[in-house]
Design an enzyme around this catalytic site. Structure first.
Site, PDB file in Angstrom:
ATOM      1  N   GLU A 231     -38.514  21.936 -20.341  1.00 28.98           N
ATOM      2  CA  GLU A 231     -39.146  20.621 -20.246  1.00 28.98           C
ATOM      3  C   GLU A 231     -40.592  20.894 -19.876  1.00 28.98           C
ATOM      4  O   GLU A 231     -40.956  20.895 -18.708  1.00 28.98           O
ATOM      5  CB  GLU A 231     -38.424  19.757 -19.213  1.00 28.98           C
ATOM      6  CG  GLU A 231     -38.761  18.282 -19.350  1.00 28.98           C
ATOM      7  CD  GLU A 231     -40.045  17.904 -18.641  1.00 28.98           C
ATOM      8  OE1 GLU A 231     -41.140  18.169 -19.215  1.00 28.98           O
ATOM      9  OE2 GLU A 231     -39.970  17.350 -17.537  1.00 28.98           O
ATOM     10  N   GLU A 240     -51.418  19.633 -18.915  1.00 30.47           N
ATOM     11  CA  GLU A 240     -50.845  20.734 -18.132  1.00 30.47           C
ATOM     12  C   GLU A 240     -50.832  22.049 -18.898  1.00 30.47           C
ATOM     13  O   GLU A 240     -50.720  23.107 -18.300  1.00 30.47           O
ATOM     14  CB  GLU A 240     -49.432  20.430 -17.621  1.00 30.47           C
ATOM     15  CG  GLU A 240     -49.363  19.248 -16.678  1.00 30.47           C
ATOM     16  CD  GLU A 240     -47.980  19.032 -16.115  1.00 30.47           C
ATOM     17  OE1 GLU A 240     -47.227  20.016 -15.956  1.00 30.47           O
ATOM     18  OE2 GLU A 240     -47.647  17.866 -15.830  1.00 30.47           O
TER      19      GLU A 240
END
Length: 495
Positions: A231, A240
């Protein structure tokens, strides 16, 4: 803990601000409500818009402007002595020096070492159901396979893989959450199958010989993994930059002809949205901030005899970047979407490259959009452009995957408004002024989107929207345009 009182929807509530032990960064933790809190702004504004606003915190909220925490503001100006990059735009976990890795841990990884954050993600039932269905709905695919879970956190995906019949699972976790993951594996009776390895996936060495594994490719003896699960997705998919780590691990460990990636495909969307209350709130809070500055400036001159007006321009720029030119986390209702969403990027997880993972570049084939909105049938105004993503868990579609196992039960995850709450929500890029929709006329918004990593922090992105708006009579095929604006070219930060 610092306990703060705040006002949400007219009622007082208590909030806790916790401090990351490594970075000293603050985390705002409202006790209630549990899901999305509609307070004014994210506390991360006062923490230099670093990655404190982890994707596991959907609220993007702060208790009030009175918490003006002076953190590493130099990072925003690009003069942070410990930038969150390896120096060449790569994330620090890949060939970063010790300073860069320390900064990366403080700004990014440390938040994932907290059970609070893990719980927030585990309580996202749309997220959980998609992964659970993908794994437990395809047990015949997992039976006797070797699996790697990258960024395992508390380890639930690894546990499901073991329960689905995998003969070996490697659960990779950078932070001390690995200790909790080992406890979870033992408590659920799968610690004989799941090995939790703490470290960056770019650096780890698998115990291949100890576990009796063999590669099908003698030239690449580490390619022993049948299935990757991870994930890795951030706000608007790419924030990110964890995808970099996944792709490097894929090329190092996954069997190329028969391996599977969970998720297998990801798609990014944009659409015009109506969200005037929030857009106006942004403008009002910017105006209030500037009014407060003028009061401060006058008081400082009268009381202390120092003229601070020389700083007004820089202060205004800082406040504009925050209040007007940063995207906002939103949980939009389906009716807020004013036109059919447009795909701006697709990723096949078996074939996408590191270059493709770095954003949406100028001139990319899917980076343009053209929305036509009928003012007679659609309620406006147009407040901005929203972005979100979907993830598929399905059979490989690349030419090199013909020998790979087929998934009898595909699974699907959407973070769009039509699917309700997810901790990813949607990122909204608000216009400075709303664009009205008029009865009998069709408004067209046409332009392009770019999404590129910031120079100071390889895990954060700047997004540039270019667009023009025009109006014509609905149904008029003559090509007559009633009005056409000049091109707007605006840069936003995804904080």
């Amino acid at each position: 803990y610092i306990v703060a009182s705040s006002i949400v929807s007219g009622s007082a509530f208590q909030s806790a601000i916790t401090v990351c032990p490594t970075s000293g960064h603050f985390r705002f933790s409202p006790n209630q409500p549990k899901k999305s809190v509609s307070v004014s702004r994210p506390i991360t504004h006062y923490c230099s818009k670093t990655l404190l606003q982890s994707k596991s915190i959907p609220t993007q909220a702060d208790p009030s402007r009175s918490f003006h925490l002076k953190m590493a503001s130099d990072n925003i100006e690009g003069i942070n002595p410990f930038p969150n990059t390896s120096g060449d735009g790569e994330i620090p976990s890949f060939q970063g020096d010790e300073k860069a890795k320390a900064s990366d841990f403080a700004n990014y990884f440390c938040s994932y070492a907290q059970l609070y954050h893990q719980k927030q993600m585990l309580a996202d039932h749309n997220r959980m159901a998609a992964y659970h269905s993908a794994i437990m709905g395809n047990t015949e695919v997992f039976k006797d396979k070797v699996v790697m879970d990258i960024g395992t956190g508390s380890g639930i995906l690894a546990a499901w893989a073991a329960q689905a019949g995998a003969r070996k699972v490697y659960a990779i976790e950078y932070t001390d959450m690995a200790k909790h993951a080992r406890q979870v594996m033992a408590a659920n009776g799968v610690d004989n199958i799941v090995t939790v390895i703490q470290g960056a996936v770019e650096d780890i060495k698998l115990p291949i010989e100890e576990d009796g594994l063999e590669s099908d490719d003698p030239e690449h003896p580490e390619r022993v993994i049948d299935i990757f699960i991870s994930e890795w997705m951030g706000y608007f998919l790419l924030r990110e930059s964890m995808l970099d780590s996944l792709l490097r691990a894929r090329d190092k460990f996954l069997k190329p002809a028969t391996g599977l990636m969970f998720p297998s495909h990801c798609t990014m969307y944009v659409a015009p949205v109506q969200d005037e209350e929030e857009r106006r709130a942004n403008g009002s809070e910017f105006a209030a901030s500037m009014s407060d500055w003028h009061d401060f400036q006058e008081t400082t001159m009268q009381v202390y005899g120092v003229d601070m007006s020389i700083l007004q321009k820089d202060f205004e720029k800082e406040q504009k970047e925050y209040y007007l030119w940063s995207s906002r986390w939103r949980e939009l209702p389906p009716e807020a979407v004013l036109a059919e969403p447009k795909v701006v990027k697709t990723l096949d997880m078996m074939t996408c490259t590191l270059d493709e993972s770095k954003g949406i570049m100028p001139g990319d084939a899917l980076s343009t959009y053209d929305f036509a909105i009928d003012g007679t049938t659609t309620r406006g105004p147009i407040s901005g452009i929203a972005g979100w993503f979907t993830s598929d868990f399905k059979t490989r579609t690349d030419a090199g995957g013909l020998e790979a196992p087929k998934l009898p039960n595909p699974s699907f995850l959407s973070t769009g408004p039509e699917n309700g709450y997810t901790h990813w929500g949607q990122q909204v890029f608000y216009f400075q002024s709303g664009i009205p929709l008029l009865k009998g006329e069709t408004t067209q918004i046409a332009g392009s989107l770019e999404m590129i990593r910031t120079k100071e922090n390889a895990r954060l992105y700047n997004t540039k929207l270019k667009y023009t708006s025009s109006r014509k009579k609905t149904g008029d095929t003559s090509g007559n345009v009633l009005m056409k604006s000049g091109e707007t070219d605006q840069l936003y930060l995804i904080p």
